[in-house]
Design an enzyme around this catalytic site. Structure first.
Site, PDB file in Angstrom:
ATOM      1  N   CYS A  54      -1.827 -14.729  -0.098  1.00 41.71           N
ATOM      2  CA  CYS A  54      -2.117 -16.143  -0.136  1.00 41.71           C
ATOM      3  C   CYS A  54      -3.605 -16.376   0.020  1.00 41.71           C
ATOM      4  O   CYS A  54      -4.369 -15.476   0.340  1.00 41.71           O
ATOM      5  CB  CYS A  54      -1.394 -16.866   0.995  1.00 41.71           C
ATOM      6  SG  CYS A  54       0.385 -16.625   0.968  1.00 41.71           S
TER       7      CYS A  54
ATOM      8  N   GLY B 298      -3.026 -16.874  -5.277  1.00 44.31           N
ATOM      9  CA  GLY B 298      -1.687 -17.440  -5.220  1.00 44.31           C
ATOM     10  C   GLY B 298      -1.481 -18.493  -6.284  1.00 44.31           C
ATOM     11  O   GLY B 298      -2.175 -19.500  -6.288  1.00 44.31           O
TER      12      GLY B 298
ATOM     13  N   ASN C 143      -1.861 -16.420   5.850  1.00 44.38           N
ATOM     14  CA  ASN C 143      -2.052 -15.348   4.874  1.00 44.38           C
ATOM     15  C   ASN C 143      -1.764 -14.031   5.589  1.00 44.38           C
ATOM     16  O   ASN C 143      -2.388 -13.729   6.621  1.00 44.38           O
ATOM     17  CB  ASN C 143      -3.502 -15.379   4.336  1.00 44.38           C
ATOM     18  CG  ASN C 143      -3.833 -14.213   3.400  1.00 44.38           C
ATOM     19  OD1 ASN C 143      -5.001 -13.900   3.231  1.00 44.38           O
ATOM     20  ND2 ASN C 143      -2.841 -13.568   2.798  1.00 44.38           N
ATOM     21  N   GLY C 144      -0.801 -13.282   5.046  1.00 45.61           N
ATOM     22  CA  GLY C 144      -0.419 -12.024   5.682  1.00 45.61           C
ATOM     23  C   GLY C 144       1.080 -11.914   5.782  1.00 45.61           C
ATOM     24  O   GLY C 144       1.808 -12.666   5.129  1.00 45.61           O
TER      25      GLY C 144
ATOM     26  N   CYS D  59      -7.623  -4.585   5.010  1.00 41.84           N
ATOM     27  CA  CYS D  59      -6.899  -4.054   3.849  1.00 41.84           C
ATOM     28  C   CYS D  59      -7.883  -3.597   2.784  1.00 41.84           C
ATOM     29  O   CYS D  59      -8.601  -4.411   2.201  1.00 41.84           O
ATOM     30  CB  CYS D  59      -5.997  -5.150   3.301  1.00 41.84           C
ATOM     31  SG  CYS D  59      -5.287  -4.762   1.705  1.00 41.84           S
TER      32      CYS D  59
ATOM     33  N   TYR E 217      -8.853  -4.356  -5.536  1.00 40.34           N
ATOM     34  CA  TYR E 217      -8.187  -5.093  -6.600  1.00 40.34           C
ATOM     35  C   TYR E 217      -8.071  -6.597  -6.382  1.00 40.34           C
ATOM     36  O   TYR E 217      -8.272  -7.382  -7.296  1.00 40.34           O
ATOM     37  CB  TYR E 217      -6.780  -4.523  -6.786  1.00 40.34           C
ATOM     38  CG  TYR E 217      -5.908  -5.338  -7.687  1.00 40.34           C
ATOM     39  CD1 TYR E 217      -5.932  -5.169  -9.073  1.00 40.34           C
ATOM     40  CD2 TYR E 217      -5.055  -6.313  -7.170  1.00 40.34           C
ATOM     41  CE1 TYR E 217      -5.134  -5.938  -9.901  1.00 40.34           C
ATOM     42  CE2 TYR E 217      -4.264  -7.084  -7.994  1.00 40.34           C
ATOM     43  CZ  TYR E 217      -4.297  -6.898  -9.354  1.00 40.34           C
ATOM     44  OH  TYR E 217      -3.517  -7.655 -10.174  1.00 40.34           O
TER      45      TYR E 217
ATOM     46  N   SER F 169      -9.363  -6.050 -14.781  1.00 44.75           N
ATOM     47  CA  SER F 169      -9.371  -5.079 -13.695  1.00 44.75           C
ATOM     48  C   SER F 169     -10.095  -3.845 -14.203  1.00 44.75           C
ATOM     49  O   SER F 169     -10.021  -3.490 -15.373  1.00 44.75           O
ATOM     50  CB  SER F 169      -7.941  -4.726 -13.298  1.00 44.75           C
ATOM     51  OG  SER F 169      -7.338  -3.959 -14.289  1.00 44.75           O
TER      52      SER F 169
ATOM     53  N   ASP G 124      -8.604   0.237 -12.109  1.00 43.02           N
ATOM     54  CA  ASP G 124      -8.768   0.103 -10.654  1.00 43.02           C
ATOM     55  C   ASP G 124      -7.548   0.619  -9.899  1.00 43.02           C
ATOM     56  O   ASP G 124      -7.645   0.959  -8.731  1.00 43.02           O
ATOM     57  CB  ASP G 124      -9.103  -1.335 -10.269  1.00 43.02           C
ATOM     58  CG  ASP G 124      -8.063  -2.314 -10.732  1.00 43.02           C
ATOM     59  OD1 ASP G 124      -7.048  -1.891 -11.300  1.00 43.02           O
ATOM     60  OD2 ASP G 124      -8.267  -3.514 -10.545  1.00 43.02           O
TER      61      ASP G 124
ATOM     62  N   CYS H  29       3.454  -1.631   1.259  1.00 45.64           N
ATOM     63  CA  CYS H  29       2.617  -2.371   2.206  1.00 45.64           C
ATOM     64  C   CYS H  29       3.497  -3.360   2.963  1.00 45.64           C
ATOM     65  O   CYS H  29       4.276  -4.089   2.348  1.00 45.64           O
ATOM     66  CB  CYS H  29       1.522  -3.119   1.453  1.00 45.64           C
ATOM     67  SG  CYS H  29       0.560  -4.207   2.525  1.00 45.64           S
TER      68      CYS H  29
ATOM     69  N   CYS I 191      -7.293  -0.176   6.658  1.00 48.63           N
ATOM     70  CA  CYS I 191      -5.888   0.182   6.483  1.00 48.63           C
ATOM     71  C   CYS I 191      -5.760   0.791   5.097  1.00 48.63           C
ATOM     72  O   CYS I 191      -6.042   0.144   4.089  1.00 48.63           O
ATOM     73  CB  CYS I 191      -4.987  -1.051   6.603  1.00 48.63           C
ATOM     74  SG  CYS I 191      -3.254  -0.635   6.281  1.00 48.63           S
TER      75      CYS I 191
ATOM     76  N   CYS J 100      -1.107   2.436   2.224  1.00 54.20           N
ATOM     77  CA  CYS J 100      -0.458   2.572   0.914  1.00 54.20           C
ATOM     78  C   CYS J 100      -0.834   3.901   0.260  1.00 54.20           C
ATOM     79  O   CYS J 100      -0.137   4.377  -0.631  1.00 54.20           O
ATOM     80  CB  CYS J 100      -0.776   1.377   0.012  1.00 54.20           C
ATOM     81  SG  CYS J 100      -2.513   1.008  -0.181  1.00 54.20           S
TER      82      CYS J 100
END
Lengths: 460, 460, 460, 460
Positions: free
Chosen positions: A6, A32, A106-107, A241, A247, A288, A351, A387, A437, A440
């Protein structure tokens, strides 16, 4: 598990707060496209407008005119499932005693299921499937006898996961990031107004000045035109993140205090060092990969070409093609420049590879046009693990790298060679920060996901 | 005070429950034009669709197709204020433990403010301003250790006011009326399905068979294809709303077990007995007053004429007329037949006078067209007191009869004479029933309105 | 003068001709965003659908389903004035005796005014302001006793100017280009169907095979599944529009039998040879200029960067910004990457400068972000003269180069240096072709514009 | 044959001419729901807006604001076939030399086919299937050397059939009726402005004063604020359409100088004299038949009841009912009042029977509700012959009376008795006028229909 990528925007102390928020959200639209909403406060009353769709579709001049007040928060939400509904659009607004509480998130939380159980056992009913509703019920619970800030801190200490939050509670604007700092949220200044945004491209559009990123575990409160800050929780080992840099964020944004464009270009450069190869030229599949491809080309001293053209009118729904028009959805978006391809040895810089099917279709087309060799270089390591903190890989289908070896992927896509950036290479590209983090890629989750997390979506 | 005149429809045991509910609501459109909604249950999951506007605007074929299941409840809501929002559309759906609770409400509670205070002190947050939300929080509170039916009965014993309710809780359909029976709600049968509707015109459209009105204080529960009934509260002295018969319900409906058409015609007949006068003919202002006018004409043996024509295309929004086009809004709806009016002595029969301004405009026009004498007869007593149980007189502005004598009203409107039906006459017209709520005429409220009721709307 | 930049697509012999045409127009959307239309013929009847707006907005599945038949022509039109109306959408369809004549036109005639005068004197009425209507009236006039092809040839010999045409006349599909070949129109093959398109990107989307460009003065007729070709007029000294290559066509298209991407890159290379300068990097303002910038960077061995980011969601209408948000329209589309700009010496490669105001705004922003030096190189000569053959410079306001010297333009925009490609350099870039229309650079108009041309628009 | 029942409105000399025309068309909406259009002239330029749908859907405030000028004509068109298109919306506007010619037509020509043949042989192309286009081409042809009025008169002498016309040609407003006066068109005065309308209900809405009906063969010209009138053709034996009085016009209108309400009531009275019967009451199927039913009830001294209720929300599109919901389309519009029907002997008065199927469905329902006897009286003679002058019976399917005897129709519908008004009775009802066109009853066509008329529709 419910995934939510978001965008957040907030402003305090502007006579046209809703309009500024509209443009802030406009700049964050890439975060979003499912729904958008704005809540404002004019000193007396709270106003709200939310809707499904893109920002310019959700808000008309008339809607903005009704969003009175000098404080506003806004939210754009990313569509991850078909179950998307207006009910789940944010900011989420409730009434509690004399407070109007609006929250934008957001999250993704990882102990939602446990918290909902607990709250329902106390007789609480839920009207949505959003994490925000859990947070608000906890807040209400702790408000009894506590200040708003203290109650909020207590509530936040109950929740686990990724959360950058904006709250508008009557005349207070509150902005905060979780103790790991998973998701970005920055502070800016626009004349005498304070502004907050997930990415600084929103500040650029409003010609606001970028101040800094909110710190992990920090809560910013603006009230009576004064900003105060305190640490509502001890910061954990930071875990922003890395995929935001790779990306998700816009290349012209600064997030986690660092410029995205430079990070991507650097990834391309390190990639060129790690896996060089002779070729006629380097090209991205736009958009991308463009910035990593530029980095790769410069480092390898090979020509950079934009030999795949993106149709800018795509994005609008179009009519179904015939059954025999295969791969149409890909073809309509990206068309190769035939005259550039024939007999060429090509390096494509991407990417990331999630499912690999779109890339495969385009590579096949390049072969048909007579490409002699096609090599792919990917500016991040193979994505192998889900994730739980807000990036929805699953919306793009299964992760090809979770089940297949790199040589299998290369064969599936139809490549002469395929190399990914190594984890070490990635770390080197973003050296400025101690820690990210990267779960992934390496399965090192900063937080252990809770029960029913990643298995079942709370859905009804 | 928040006023809600609404329409309810429910069905149990039909393969196309949502579609049937759509048509049921279509027939009840006159009870609410602001918003419409349907909730269904397919044995596993609950589905919901709500929107602002008329039934055919809210639901498209595609929406209906997603409303799976064999049980459905639907709701249409009447716009009383500009603050109308999707948030307040019904049925109201929440999640509580393993229950999906959907509720549709027709009526108005009078102790909402007190109950909200009480619940907020327990940490409950509110997301809407609807009475339904209060009922659901109470229900959740009592569900702990109780059966659904018992918990609901306990919750209902806390609330005061007018309420006809339909609830859909997982696989149960529940229908009930408050102990006074203020608002109508009828049971019907359609093949092997059970149907419920505020008015029987909805049954007619679906060719369902009318069974009976739900009794005051009665709760009907349908589960596993079996209907059971019990008395959740002792019935009070019955107080069905007489204004439903006078004005609100459709003339082809049966409500409170009695046909509306006959009631209205009888009011006209008694009115003719109470206040006869010689005239060239009797006419209504369509469509209200048509049936009483027919009764008046037959009883007085005077010709009945439709000398005022209603434009059937009106209802759609049109562009603002110029400033000098006065009374345009009335003129566009009703146009007198000039050739019928000139030199005539006319009796106009109206079903009620609320503010009197529209009537005044039309009477003035009749004068301009050369009417010799204009007498008005009204088929109910003067409306002098507000309704706290679901009829929103205030939406039409002040009640002229609350501050002015009848001769003053006659002068204001420009009449040669004006007579209202007496309370005794009204009772005689509807003799079949022991008792009605006539508080708007005689201030005899069956329940004393609570604090902040009739003063402040709970609005945010 | 009325200007029309448009896109044409036609297909003969496909069971789903309308759908193919829809996608053909979709690929040609950049040639016209004002209106779109398709006409089909099913052996008996002619079907038509036209509308204002983009292709996906004009046609819904339902519209396509009604466009029966195996032959179709389509048209997209470019909005040049506020006077755009559905009335002027194409293809233009009329009825004459037993013929249904549909025509789509790309280009601009220069003797329209004289021809309309002449026809009106014969009693002909006009329903639109389109050149197409003039052509059709002439055609009808000459049809008397002549074959369709001969009548058309006679009509075409009366008109002067730029015209690529597609006609659908009952079961015949006709495609042709004027004797100068101002505008492109290509032939392709798609299975057993013949296809025609202004640019080959439409063939790519449909996976049709490119055959060749129609020759100046050539008329292609397809009837009874057979294609024939004849020269309806002697070809003039060829004058294809060089601006199609510089700016208007899509980079992945082939037009006038040559690839656009390579032409643009070559212009950048020659430009680097003509006006080299040391710098930190070369960048375009996307998306125009990207390919010339790549050429310039490669030739000059300077790094290529995409340091200005285009917002892909722009294009949708948004709400008006506040009055104090200056240059918002530019800012929302293009945002520079601040971290790339500071202290840098930058070369910006643009494909053309028309009015210069947008560029000025962005250059100013780069200065604010700390650019040390800003040099601009333009991949075409200064545009000094109006186009009478279909490119509407006037829609972008006055031509800055028609009244100001290059140093004045550099000062206006705020550049450290400014160089344009020379006419010789441009010719060198496109050496494959003997001749182009370069009147907008050198005033050498292949045809002398007629009366009232370039002065008054035929408007009503 | 193409049928067009339409409504016309025009105004000269009003600063807000378009807005007045909007409201005029709004009042005439019952004459045409397919499309609507307005053309204005501001002394210099002509403005036009047309669209498919109802007047309030076609025109938004913004559209009206662009329709500048003090003269305006407007048109509403009735949908008779699925082939309805924007192309055929009126007023029809063309450009000829320095004239902007706009024309609105109510009626139907019978020699269109011959005239089109003739014009096409002269090289004229047609863009629509409208009679209006034929008229305009003729006008252009005769304009050479003639005044506008003379050219128009010459053109009108070529056409045959029913036509009430409004023309706006630069600063002239022209209104006229054909020599038979088939269709209505009235003159009114509104302050210093002149107004024209098909029916006077449009004058009522604007509070304009009714002056008189235009005479057959009369042409009214308004120019420089002055009105002049002349006879462009000798009036024929008058043949106004009696069906306008019976069914088509609004009951509150005056047409052909006579009040519609009184005519309909009189038809009911004569009908009661011609075919009396004992019964419990008289009722119409609303809204058609209401006024004749009132007349019948008064003459027969039987009670009048509105025992069939019309749903006022119908008209909006709704979702398809299930297959097993038979006759739903009728049921949703009209619902009988069950309590009034049981055991009753009923007389239904209808204004006309075209196909009979809807009536049959409702009569069947009355039987199911327990009606003892059902008798029908129709206030016009059996409709046996097609109309070539503008009433489209065919849109309602076949005329039942053209192939079946009255007793067969009674049996088909399910009636105990059925009587129609006789032709003599009809003449008596409308005695004020020497003559009417009654060809649909008696086959006495005032004009012999031309070739291809009534057989083939000019359609493409």
């Amino acid at each position: 598990m419910k995934k939510e990528s978001c965008g957040l925007f907030g402003i305090y102390g502007h006579k046209d707060a809703a309009r500024m928020t509209y443009f802030g959200l406009y700049a964050l639209q890439h975060r979003g496209q499912e729904s958008a909403g704005i809540v404002t406060f004019d000193g007396q009353k709270t106003f709200e407008h939310k809707g499904m769709g893109l920002v310019p579709d959700v808000f008309q001049e008339n809607d903005l005119k009704k969003l009175l007040g000098h404080i506003a928060i806004g939210h754009v939400r990313y569509s991850t499932t078909g179950a998307s509904q207006l009910r789940n659009a944010q900011p989420f607004l409730v009434h509690f005693k004399d407070l109007q509480i609006a929250i934008g998130h957001n999250g993704n939380l990882i102990n939602t299921w446990e918290l909902r159980q607990e709250l329902e056992n106390e007789g609480i009913i839920f009207q949505t499937t959003m994490d925000s509703e859990v947070i608000v019920h906890l807040l209400a619970k702790y408000l009894n006898g506590n200040s708003l800030e203290n109650a909020l801190a207590k509530a936040l200490n109950k929740i686990k996961g990724a959360y950058s939050l904006l709250l508008l509670v009557n005349n207070k604007l509150i902005a905060l990031r979780d103790p790991f700092g998973f998701r970005p949220l920055s502070i800016g200044k626009m004349g005498s107004s304070y502004v907050f945004a997930s990415e600084t491209c929103a500040f650029d559009l409003l010609e606001a000045e970028y101040i800094r990123c909110i710190r992990p575990g920090e809560m910013i409160v603006i009230e009576n035109d004064r900003m105060s800050s305190f640490q509502f929780a001890e910061p954990e080992k930071p875990a922003p993140c890395v995929f935001e840099l790779i990306y998700f964020a816009r290349p012209d944004s600064i997030i986690f205090d660092k410029p995205v464009y430079l990070a991507r270009k650097k990834m391309g450069e390190i990639l060129a060092q790690e896996s060089p190869i002779e070729a006629d030229f380097v090209m991205p599949f736009p958009d991308s990969g463009v910035y990593a491809a530029i980095g790769y080309a410069q480092e390898s001293k090979l020509p950079f070409e934009m030999a795949m053209i993106r149709n800018h009118y795509v994005g609008r729904t179009f009519i179904q093609p015939s059954q025999d028009m295969r791969d149409f959805g890909v073809r309509v978006k990206l068309n190769p420049v035939a005259s550039m391809i024939k007999n060429k040895k090509i390096i494509i810089v991407e990417d990331s590879i999630v499912r690999g099917t779109t890339i495969r279709t385009r590579v096949k087309k390049l072969r048909e046009l007579g490409a002699r060799e096609i090599h792919m270089r990917v500016s991040c390591p193979p994505i192998r693990y889900p994730c739980f903190f807000g990036i929805d890989f699953s919306s793009k289908g299964e992760l090809i790298a979770s089940s297949q070896r790199i040589d299998e992927i290369a064969r599936f896509i139809g490549l002469d060679s395929l190399h990914y950036l190594t984890i070490e290479g990635l770390k080197k590209s973003i050296e400025w920060q101690d820690n990210f983090c990267m779960a992934c890629f390496n399965e090192e989750y900063p937080l252990k996901p809770g029960q029913k997390c990643g298995k079942f979506c709370i859905e009804w």
